[in-house]
Write an enzyme that holds these catalytic residues in place. Structure first.
Site, mmCIF file in Angstrom:
data_model
loop_
_atom_site.group_PDB
_atom_site.id
_atom_site.type_symbol
_atom_site.label_atom_id
_atom_site.label_comp_id
_atom_site.label_asym_id
_atom_site.label_seq_id
_atom_site.Cartn_x
_atom_site.Cartn_y
_atom_site.Cartn_z
ATOM 1 N N CYS A 72 22.529 60.830 43.746
ATOM 2 C CA CYS A 72 23.787 61.583 43.652
ATOM 3 C C CYS A 72 24.897 60.731 43.049
ATOM 4 O O CYS A 72 24.795 60.369 41.895
ATOM 5 C CB CYS A 72 24.143 62.202 44.994
ATOM 6 N N HIS B 153 19.489 65.276 46.148
ATOM 7 C CA HIS B 153 19.325 64.512 47.377
ATOM 8 C C HIS B 153 17.893 64.603 47.892
ATOM 9 O O HIS B 153 17.552 65.542 48.606
ATOM 10 C CB HIS B 153 20.277 65.054 48.452
ATOM 11 N N GLU C 167 16.626 62.973 50.236
ATOM 12 C CA GLU C 167 16.626 62.862 51.697
ATOM 13 C C GLU C 167 16.967 64.184 52.373
ATOM 14 O O GLU C 167 16.846 64.318 53.591
ATOM 15 C CB GLU C 167 17.591 61.757 52.165
#
Lengths: 255, 205
Positions: B80, B186, B188
Site C-alpha cells: 500500500c 493489502h 494481510e
C-alpha cells in the site's frame, strides 16, 4: 465485472453478540470471536463491529477484545462504539483494525478533521442512523438512535464528506431487522449528493435487495440480522452467500 | 527472518499474524540493531504519502535498511503506502519518495471513472498477471485482493509490472524490479489470496 462488498455487521453489547430490531429490542446471539472465525472461513469481504453497550461513551475501549477479534480476522475490520478522541483512534488502528466508525462523535468536527489528516480519510467512517420522526420525513439520529440532529440526511452526509470522512454507512433504523428491503429512495438521494462510498444497511433480506441497493447508488451493502441470527437450540448461526452465488446473482447482473 | 518495518505507519500486527498463520516467523523491527538479522523486509503503510516518507526516513533503522536493499540487495516487499513510497514522487504530497523504482504515483483520474465508481477505491478487486513472478505462484485462478487507496502508480506497461487491476481503467498494482517488490493492495487483509502471496514472498525470495 464489478465486485461489491457484502458486509456483515455485528453488534456487540458487553462483549456479547446481539441482534437488534429497529434499535429497540436486543436478542443475545453468542460469542463474537466465534462468529468472526466462521466469517473468516466463509471468506467474507469485510466485517463491521459496533459496540452498542449503553455506557460505551464513558468507559474506555476494550482494546484486548479488539485485539482478539483482529487476530482471528484476515479481512478488513471496521470497529466503532464510544470512540471520542484521537488517542483511541490511534490505538485501535494500531491494533490492526482498518477503519474506525464514528457516530455520536460525528458532531466533533475537529476530531474528524484531525483523524482524517493523521490516518487518511479511508480509515474514518461515519455511521449515520436515519429514522422517521413523529412529524414525518426522515431525520438523522445519533447515539443508538436517541439524539435527533438538526440536519437532513443529505446535508449531514455532505458535511461529513467535507470534514474528511472517507465512507458513510447509511443505517436505516426504520428498516433495521425487518427483512423488508433497504430504503432505496434514501440511498439514491444521499449517494447522489456525495462522492465518497456509501454502504447501505438496514432491511436486507435477499441478494436482490443488495442488487437494488447498488443500482440505487450504494457502493457496498451491509446486513446484521440476515447474516447472524439465533438458531433453534441457542448459539449463533452464520449465513453468508457463496462466491459463485454472489457472482451470478449480484456482480454479473450489475450495470 | 522477515523483518516487518515499524515506522509508525501501517498494519504491522496483521502482517505478522498472517505470516504466522502460514508458518513463517517474522519480527517487527523499529530500531537499527535488528536489521542485520533480517534476510528480507516488508514495508507496510497506511495513510498519506508525505507523512509516510517523513516517518520512514526519520526511523532509526532507515540508513541500515536502505543499505540492505540497495547495496546488499536484500528483498523488500512494499504494501500500500509502502509500495507507493518506492516510487519517485506522488501527487498526494510534496516530498520525494525513495525513488528505488522509476515513476510517479498519481490520483485516480475521475474523468475515466463512471459516477458509480467512487474514490477511494475500496474493496475487493480481481488482479491480472502482467509478467511472470515467483510472488504469484499458485495465484493463477481468479486472484483477488482488498484495495483501499486513492492514488496509484503511473508506470507505463514495462518489465517492472507484474500485476494490474481495473477500476474504471487498468492500472499497475504489483511490481518487481530485481530485489524490490511491491503491491498496492493489502495481502494481510485478503485472506487466502494474501496468505499465498506472503507465503511466496517468504519462501521464494
Amino acid at each position: 465485472m464489478r465486485r461489491i462488498r457484502v458486509i456483515p455487521t455485528l453488534l456487540i453489547q458487553e462483549g456479547r453478540l446481539v441482534k437488534s430490531l429497529k434499535f429497540k429490542k436486543h436478542d443475545y446471539l453468542g460469542d463474537p470471536i466465534n462468529a468472526v472465525k466462521i466469517f473468516n472461513e466463509k471468506e467474507v469481504d469485510e466485517l463491521v463491529l459496533l459496540d452498542i453497550s449503553l455506557n460505551r461513551h464513558k468507559k474506555e475501549i476494550n482494546y484486548a477484545f479488539v485485539e482478539n477479534i483482529v487476530s482471528e480476522a484476515f479481512m478488513p475490520i471496521a470497529f466503532g462504539g464510544g470512540i471520542r478522541n484521537i488517542q483511541q483512534i490511534r490505538k485501535i488502528l494500531s491494533l490492526g483494525v482498518e477503519k474506525v466508525v464514528l457516530n455520536k462523535s460525528l458532531v466533533d468536527e475537529q476530531l474528524i478533521k484531525d483523524a482524517s489528516f493523521e490516518f487518511g480519510s479511508q480509515s474514518i467512517v461515519a455511521s449515520m442512523d436515519i429514522n422517521k420522526p413523529l412529524f414525518g420525513g426522515l431525520a438523522v439520529y445519533l447515539d443508538n438512535g436517541k439524539k435527533k440532529i438538526n440536519s437532513s440526511p443529505v446535508d449531514f452526509a455532505k458535511q461529513c464528506e467535507a470534514l474528511g470522512i472517507g465512507e458513510i454507512i447509511l443505517n436505516a433504523i426504520h428498516k433495521d431487522g425487518t427483512y423488508s428491503g433497504f430504503d432505496y429512495r434514501l440511498i439514491k438521494e444521499v449517494s447522489e449528493a456525495i462522492s465518497i462510498p456509501l454502504v447501505a444497511l438496514g432491511g436486507a433480506s435477499t441478494i436482490t435487495d443488495f442488487y437494488t441497493a447498488i443500482e440505487a447508488g450504494a457502493s457496498a451493502v451491509a446486513a446484521g440480522s440476515l447474516f447472524a441470527y439465533s438458531g433453534k437450540r441457542e448459539g449463533v448461526l452464520i449465513n453468508y452467500p457463496r462466491q459463485d452465488v454472489l457472482r451470478s446473482e449480484l456482480y454479473e447482473k450489475l450495470s | 527472518m522477515i523483518a516487518i518495518l515499524d515506522y509508525g505507519v501501517g498494519n504491522v500486527g496483521s502482517i505478522k499474524n498472517m505470516l504466522k498463520k502460514v508458518g513463517q516467523r517474522a519480527m517487527i523491527v523499529s530500531d537499527a540493531s535488528q536489521i542485520p538479522e533480517a534476510d528480507k523486509f516488508i514495508l507496510p503503510g497506511v495513510g498519506a504519502f508525505d507523512h509516510g516518507i517523513r516517518k520512514l526516513k526519520e526511523a532509526p533503522f532507515f540508513d541500515y535498511f536502505e543499505k540492505a536493499v540497495q547495496i546488499e540487495k536484500k528483498p523488500v516487499l512494499g504494501i500500500c503506502i509502502g509500495f507507493q513510497l518506492l516510487f519517485e514522487r506522488s501527487e498526494e504530497g510534496e516530498l520525494s519518495g525513495l525513488g528505488w523504482v522509476r515513476g510517479d504515483v498519481i490520483k485516480f483520474d475521475k474523468s475515466q471513472l463512471a459516477t458509480k465508481l467512487k474514490v477511494p477505491h475500496m474493496g475487493w478487486s480481481d488482479v491480472f498477471h502482467e509478467n511472470q513472478s515467483k510472488l504469484l505462484e499458485g495465484l493463477e485462478h481468479d486472484p483477488r485482493f482488498y484495495f483501499v487507496h486513492s492514488f496509484h502508480p503511473e508506470i507505463n506497461a514495462n518489465d517492472d509490472q507484474i500485476l494490474s487491476c481495473k477500476y474504471g481503467y487498468k492500472f499497475t498494482c504489483g511490481i518487481e524490479k530485481e530485489n524490490i517488490l511491491g503491491v498496492q493492495f493489502h495481502p494481510e487483509k485478503s485472506h487466502k489470496y494474501g496468505m499465498k502471496l506472503l507465503s511466496n514472498f517468504a519462501r521464494n525470495y
